[in-house]
Design a protein around this motif. Structure first.
Motif, PDB file in Angstrom:
ATOM      1  N   TYR A 185      48.654  -2.705 -22.528  1.00 57.25           N
ATOM      2  CA  TYR A 185      47.057  -2.462 -21.904  1.00 57.25           C
ATOM      3  C   TYR A 185      47.293  -2.791 -20.722  1.00 57.25           C
ATOM      4  O   TYR A 185      47.570  -4.210 -20.346  1.00 57.25           O
ATOM      5  N   SER A 186      46.878  -1.771 -19.028  1.00 55.68           N
ATOM      6  CA  SER A 186      47.187  -2.620 -17.965  1.00 55.68           C
ATOM      7  C   SER A 186      45.112  -2.207 -17.276  1.00 55.68           C
ATOM      8  O   SER A 186      44.147  -1.534 -17.492  1.00 55.68           O
ATOM      9  N   TYR A 187      44.940  -3.453 -16.682  1.00 57.31           N
ATOM     10  CA  TYR A 187      43.434  -2.581 -16.205  1.00 57.31           C
ATOM     11  C   TYR A 187      42.953  -3.638 -14.580  1.00 57.31           C
ATOM     12  O   TYR A 187      44.202  -4.584 -13.988  1.00 57.31           O
ATOM     13  N   THR A 188      42.414  -2.997 -14.074  1.00 55.38           N
ATOM     14  CA  THR A 188      42.026  -3.296 -12.257  1.00 55.38           C
ATOM     15  C   THR A 188      40.808  -3.891 -12.012  1.00 55.38           C
ATOM     16  O   THR A 188      39.715  -4.010 -13.640  1.00 55.38           O
ATOM     17  N   GLU A 189      40.767  -4.449 -10.748  1.00 53.76           N
ATOM     18  CA  GLU A 189      39.102  -5.090 -10.670  1.00 53.76           C
ATOM     19  C   GLU A 189      38.265  -3.532 -11.290  1.00 53.76           C
ATOM     20  O   GLU A 189      36.776  -4.063 -11.554  1.00 53.76           O
ATOM     21  N   ARG A 190      38.008  -2.359 -10.691  1.00 51.65           N
ATOM     22  CA  ARG A 190      37.721  -1.926 -10.817  1.00 51.65           C
ATOM     23  C   ARG A 190      37.074  -1.324 -12.213  1.00 51.65           C
ATOM     24  O   ARG A 190      35.856  -1.140 -12.272  1.00 51.65           O
ATOM     25  N   ASP A 191      37.781  -1.429 -13.562  1.00 49.60           N
ATOM     26  CA  ASP A 191      37.601  -1.666 -14.870  1.00 49.60           C
ATOM     27  C   ASP A 191      36.630  -2.496 -15.096  1.00 49.60           C
ATOM     28  O   ASP A 191      35.512  -2.576 -15.638  1.00 49.60           O
ATOM     29  N   ALA A 192      36.539  -3.600 -14.288  1.00 46.31           N
ATOM     30  CA  ALA A 192      36.089  -4.752 -14.958  1.00 46.31           C
ATOM     31  C   ALA A 192      34.491  -4.217 -14.506  1.00 46.31           C
ATOM     32  O   ALA A 192      33.716  -4.609 -15.306  1.00 46.31           O
ATOM     33  N   ALA A 193      34.863  -4.148 -13.070  1.00 48.32           N
ATOM     34  CA  ALA A 193      33.833  -3.757 -11.954  1.00 48.32           C
ATOM     35  C   ALA A 193      32.773  -2.297 -13.291  1.00 48.32           C
ATOM     36  O   ALA A 193      31.788  -2.700 -13.454  1.00 48.32           O
ATOM     37  N   LEU A 194      33.613  -1.534 -13.717  1.00 49.68           N
ATOM     38  CA  LEU A 194      32.975  -0.286 -14.509  1.00 49.68           C
ATOM     39  C   LEU A 194      32.557  -0.882 -15.908  1.00 49.68           C
ATOM     40  O   LEU A 194      31.001  -0.903 -15.996  1.00 49.68           O
ATOM     41  N   TYR A 195      32.943  -1.230 -16.379  1.00 47.05           N
ATOM     42  CA  TYR A 195      32.184  -2.660 -17.503  1.00 47.05           C
ATOM     43  C   TYR A 195      31.053  -3.216 -17.567  1.00 47.05           C
ATOM     44  O   TYR A 195      30.760  -3.517 -17.912  1.00 47.05           O
ATOM     45  N   ALA A 196      31.286  -3.980 -16.528  1.00 45.23           N
ATOM     46  CA  ALA A 196      30.032  -5.069 -16.520  1.00 45.23           C
ATOM     47  C   ALA A 196      28.677  -3.753 -15.880  1.00 45.23           C
ATOM     48  O   ALA A 196      28.120  -4.386 -16.606  1.00 45.23           O
ATOM     49  N   LEU A 197      28.803  -2.835 -15.543  1.00 48.09           N
ATOM     50  CA  LEU A 197      27.597  -2.211 -14.685  1.00 48.09           C
ATOM     51  C   LEU A 197      27.414  -1.604 -16.369  1.00 48.09           C
ATOM     52  O   LEU A 197      26.672  -1.374 -17.084  1.00 48.09           O
ATOM     53  N   GLY A 198      28.423  -1.215 -16.888  1.00 48.04           N
ATOM     54  CA  GLY A 198      28.028  -0.387 -19.005  1.00 48.04           C
ATOM     55  C   GLY A 198      27.244  -1.557 -19.565  1.00 48.04           C
ATOM     56  O   GLY A 198      26.662  -1.018 -19.934  1.00 48.04           O
ATOM     57  N   VAL A 199      27.430  -2.658 -19.620  1.00 46.11           N
ATOM     58  CA  VAL A 199      26.888  -3.842 -20.908  1.00 46.11           C
ATOM     59  C   VAL A 199      25.632  -4.616 -19.997  1.00 46.11           C
ATOM     60  O   VAL A 199      25.231  -5.392 -20.160  1.00 46.11           O
ATOM     61  N   GLY A 200      25.555  -3.250 -18.445  1.00 50.08           N
ATOM     62  CA  GLY A 200      23.591  -3.840 -17.941  1.00 50.08           C
ATOM     63  C   GLY A 200      23.848  -5.168 -16.531  1.00 50.08           C
ATOM     64  O   GLY A 200      22.702  -5.403 -16.024  1.00 50.08           O
ATOM     65  N   VAL A 201      25.115  -5.430 -16.205  1.00 55.02           N
ATOM     66  CA  VAL A 201      25.243  -5.970 -14.818  1.00 55.02           C
ATOM     67  C   VAL A 201      24.279  -5.857 -13.781  1.00 55.02           C
ATOM     68  O   VAL A 201      23.763  -4.668 -13.393  1.00 55.02           O
ATOM     69  N   CYS A 202      23.150  -5.865 -13.165  1.00 56.51           N
ATOM     70  CA  CYS A 202      22.659  -5.739 -12.175  1.00 56.51           C
ATOM     71  C   CYS A 202      21.061  -4.345 -12.145  1.00 56.51           C
ATOM     72  O   CYS A 202      21.569  -3.805 -11.858  1.00 56.51           O
ATOM     73  N   LEU A 203      21.342  -4.422 -13.440  1.00 57.87           N
ATOM     74  CA  LEU A 203      20.618  -3.199 -14.161  1.00 57.87           C
ATOM     75  C   LEU A 203      19.311  -3.340 -13.674  1.00 57.87           C
ATOM     76  O   LEU A 203      18.523  -1.744 -12.602  1.00 57.87           O
ATOM     77  N   SER A 204      18.777  -4.780 -13.663  1.00 62.99           N
ATOM     78  CA  SER A 204      17.227  -4.946 -13.043  1.00 62.99           C
ATOM     79  C   SER A 204      17.026  -4.709 -11.508  1.00 62.99           C
ATOM     80  O   SER A 204      15.913  -5.102 -10.786  1.00 62.99           O
ATOM     81  N   ASP A 205      18.377  -5.803 -10.922  1.00 56.93           N
ATOM     82  CA  ASP A 205      17.905  -6.012  -9.657  1.00 56.93           C
ATOM     83  C   ASP A 205      19.507  -6.067  -9.163  1.00 56.93           C
ATOM     84  O   ASP A 205      20.055  -6.785  -9.813  1.00 56.93           O
ATOM     85  N   ALA A 206      19.591  -5.017  -7.935  1.00 59.13           N
ATOM     86  CA  ALA A 206      21.166  -4.607  -7.743  1.00 59.13           C
ATOM     87  C   ALA A 206      21.301  -6.182  -6.536  1.00 59.13           C
ATOM     88  O   ALA A 206      23.237  -5.965  -6.751  1.00 59.13           O
ATOM     89  N   VAL A 207      20.712  -6.942  -6.101  1.00 57.02           N
ATOM     90  CA  VAL A 207      21.630  -7.840  -6.057  1.00 57.02           C
ATOM     91  C   VAL A 207      21.365  -9.599  -6.975  1.00 57.02           C
ATOM     92  O   VAL A 207      20.791 -10.707  -5.965  1.00 57.02           O
ATOM     93  N   ASP A 208      21.334  -9.525  -8.255  1.00 53.29           N
ATOM     94  CA  ASP A 208      21.270 -10.190  -9.344  1.00 53.29           C
ATOM     95  C   ASP A 208      21.599 -11.406  -8.845  1.00 53.29           C
ATOM     96  O   ASP A 208      23.054 -11.301  -8.220  1.00 53.29           O
ATOM     97  N   GLY A 209      21.362 -12.895  -8.086  1.00 55.42           N
ATOM     98  CA  GLY A 209      21.710 -13.994  -8.200  1.00 55.42           C
ATOM     99  C   GLY A 209      23.456 -14.251  -9.159  1.00 55.42           C
ATOM    100  O   GLY A 209      24.461 -14.951  -8.619  1.00 55.42           O
ATOM    101  N   VAL A 210      23.171 -14.120 -10.297  1.00 57.14           N
ATOM    102  CA  VAL A 210      23.951 -14.728 -10.772  1.00 57.14           C
ATOM    103  C   VAL A 210      25.301 -13.493 -11.447  1.00 57.14           C
ATOM    104  O   VAL A 210      25.957 -13.894 -12.449  1.00 57.14           O
ATOM    105  N   GLU A 211      24.914 -12.295 -11.056  1.00 59.32           N
ATOM    106  CA  GLU A 211      25.790 -11.497 -11.233  1.00 59.32           C
ATOM    107  C   GLU A 211      25.942 -10.791 -11.032  1.00 59.32           C
ATOM    108  O   GLU A 211      27.048  -9.863 -10.852  1.00 59.32           O
ATOM    109  N   LEU A 212      25.875 -10.801  -9.494  1.00 56.27           N
ATOM    110  CA  LEU A 212      26.742  -9.872  -8.086  1.00 56.27           C
ATOM    111  C   LEU A 212      28.401 -10.150  -8.134  1.00 56.27           C
ATOM    112  O   LEU A 212      28.570  -9.406  -7.917  1.00 56.27           O
ATOM    113  N   LYS A 213      28.211 -11.216  -8.350  1.00 53.60           N
ATOM    114  CA  LYS A 213      29.758 -11.289  -8.768  1.00 53.60           C
ATOM    115  C   LYS A 213      30.917 -10.625  -9.808  1.00 53.60           C
ATOM    116  O   LYS A 213      32.160 -11.116  -9.995  1.00 53.60           O
ATOM    117  N   TYR A 214      30.408 -10.522 -10.829  1.00 52.23           N
ATOM    118  CA  TYR A 214      30.998  -9.232 -11.679  1.00 52.23           C
ATOM    119  C   TYR A 214      31.317  -7.939 -10.876  1.00 52.23           C
ATOM    120  O   TYR A 214      32.209  -7.566 -11.541  1.00 52.23           O
TER     121      TYR A 214
END
Ligand SMILES: CCCCCCC[C@@H](O)CC(=O)SCCNC(=O)CCNC(=O)[C@H](O)C(C)(C)COP(=O)(O)OP(=O)(O)OC[C@H]1O[C@@H](n2cnc3c(N)ncnc32)[C@H](O)[C@@H]1OP(=O)(O)O
Length: 308
Positions: A22-51
């Motif tokens: 299995y190979s992945y890139t940053e884009r895969d990790a970021a897409l996954y993060a959005l899929g599990v709700g990262v920054c869902l209610s706050d696009a500049v969430d102080g603890v989640e933007l880093k994902y």
């Protein structure tokens, strides 16, 4: 394929699963993060933007610990096909997930997986199959994580005597995700509303099971509409624990165990309750609209939590 009565569990135990990659890139990790709700209610969430973004000039994005569950996706194709075990893939449900994390996941990586059978149980109405995958970083050879995926194969049981149903497990009892929920008030509670399109976004991370997107397949499986991936719900729950208990630090997560108790419909609100027990967080996730528990388990933490 053989019928249930022809299935020989003893023979299945000697089955060798092929290694996978299995190979992945940053884009895969970021897409996954959005899929599990990262920054869902706050696009500049102080603890989640880093994902999802190189915040403050950081060299790479952070990877959520539950991204580890994706590394085994290729194992699934062969992993759930034990020679002679007959089941209807439309009736498969994800039953449990157990993850051990040995070091933080890099933001891009080539992975080599070693796959084995960890458990097989005849529950009469269902067969339960447990597949263990150890994921190594190809370049360094380091073991990054271990996943144990438990699938509940409705209609595939009955291959052994009902007076002495077949049951095999090769791991310690203390790794079982089934937990006793404390009666005390939770230490913390976190609420997150999933989007009606949540499963359509999450599936782009690689689990294209039509149960999560096709209304007809969902009906055959017994649901009024497509349901959310179990690992998406787990991702939401562990994010809640990182926010509320780990003060936003994902590297504190050492292990994750979860049992999927009931389906979730995309668009429903997930309420995760958490209790601290030594270096473990016991958690339970409920669907607010139906007041039903959908997931429970525990998360093992690195370091002391006594300062909390
Ligand atoms: C990357 C890797 C991908 C992995 C593949 C996953 C592909 C995905 O696309 C699929 C999904 O995400 S499906 C969505 C997530 N899962 C769910 O929604 C399932 C929710 N759970 C249920 O519906 C029921 O608990 C149900 C139906 C599971 C069980 O309920 P019942 O039929 O009522 O069972 P019950 O009579 O209570 O128990 C029978 C025996 O089974 C054991 N058991 C129960 N729930 C279990 C579970 N969730 N996991 C494991 N074992 C379970 C019970 O202990 C019981 O055994 P025993 O009699 O020995 O106690």
């Amino acid at each position: 394929m053989a019928s249930a009565s022809e299935f020989d569990p003893a023979l299945a135990l000697s089955h060798k699963f092929p290694d996978t990659t299995y190979s992945y890139t940053e884009r895969d990790a970021a897409l996954y993060a959005l899929g599990v709700g990262v920054c869902l209610s706050d696009a500049v969430d102080g603890v989640e933007l880093k994902y999802v973004y190189h915040e403050n000039g950081q060299g790479s994005i952070k990877v959520l610990p539950t991204f580890a569950t994706l590394l085994v996706l290729r194992s699934g194709a062969s992993g759930y096909n034990l020679p002679g075990l007959e089941y209807d893939p439309r009736l498969l449900l994800h039953g449990q997930q157990y993850i051990e994390l040995y070091k933080p996941l890099p933001s891009s990586c080539h992975i080599h997986n070693i796959v084995s059978l960890a458990g097989l149980h005849d529950k009469g109405k269902a067969a339960i199959l447990e597949i263990e995958t150890k994921s190594y970083e190809k370049e360094s050879g380091d073991l990054l994580c271990m996943n144990r995926t438990t699938v509940f194969l409705r209609g595939a049981g009955g291959f052994s005597k009902s007076s002495k149903p077949f049951s095999y497990t090769n791991y310690p009892m203390n790794q079982n995700p089934a937990v006793k929920i404390p009666e005390s008030k939770p230490f913390s509670v976190f609420e997150d509303r999933t989007q009606p399109s949540q499963a359509l976004l999450y599936r782009l991370s690689g689990d294209y099971n039509p149960l999560h997107s096709d209304p007809m397949v969902a009906k055959v499986a017994g649901f009024s509409q497509p349901i959310l991936h179990g690992l998406c719900t787990l991702g939401f729950a562990v994010r809640a624990i990182i926010k509320c208990i780990c003060r936003g630090d994902p590297d504190l997560i050492k292990s994750v165990a979860g049992r999927f108790l009931l389906h979730v419909y995309p668009g429903e609100t997930l309420v995760t309750e958490m209790w601290l027990e030594g270096s473990r967080v016991i958690y339970r996730t409920k669907v607010k609209e139906r007041k039903r528990t959908v997931l429970s388990g525990y998360v093992g933490l690195r370091g002391l939590t006594s300062s909390l």
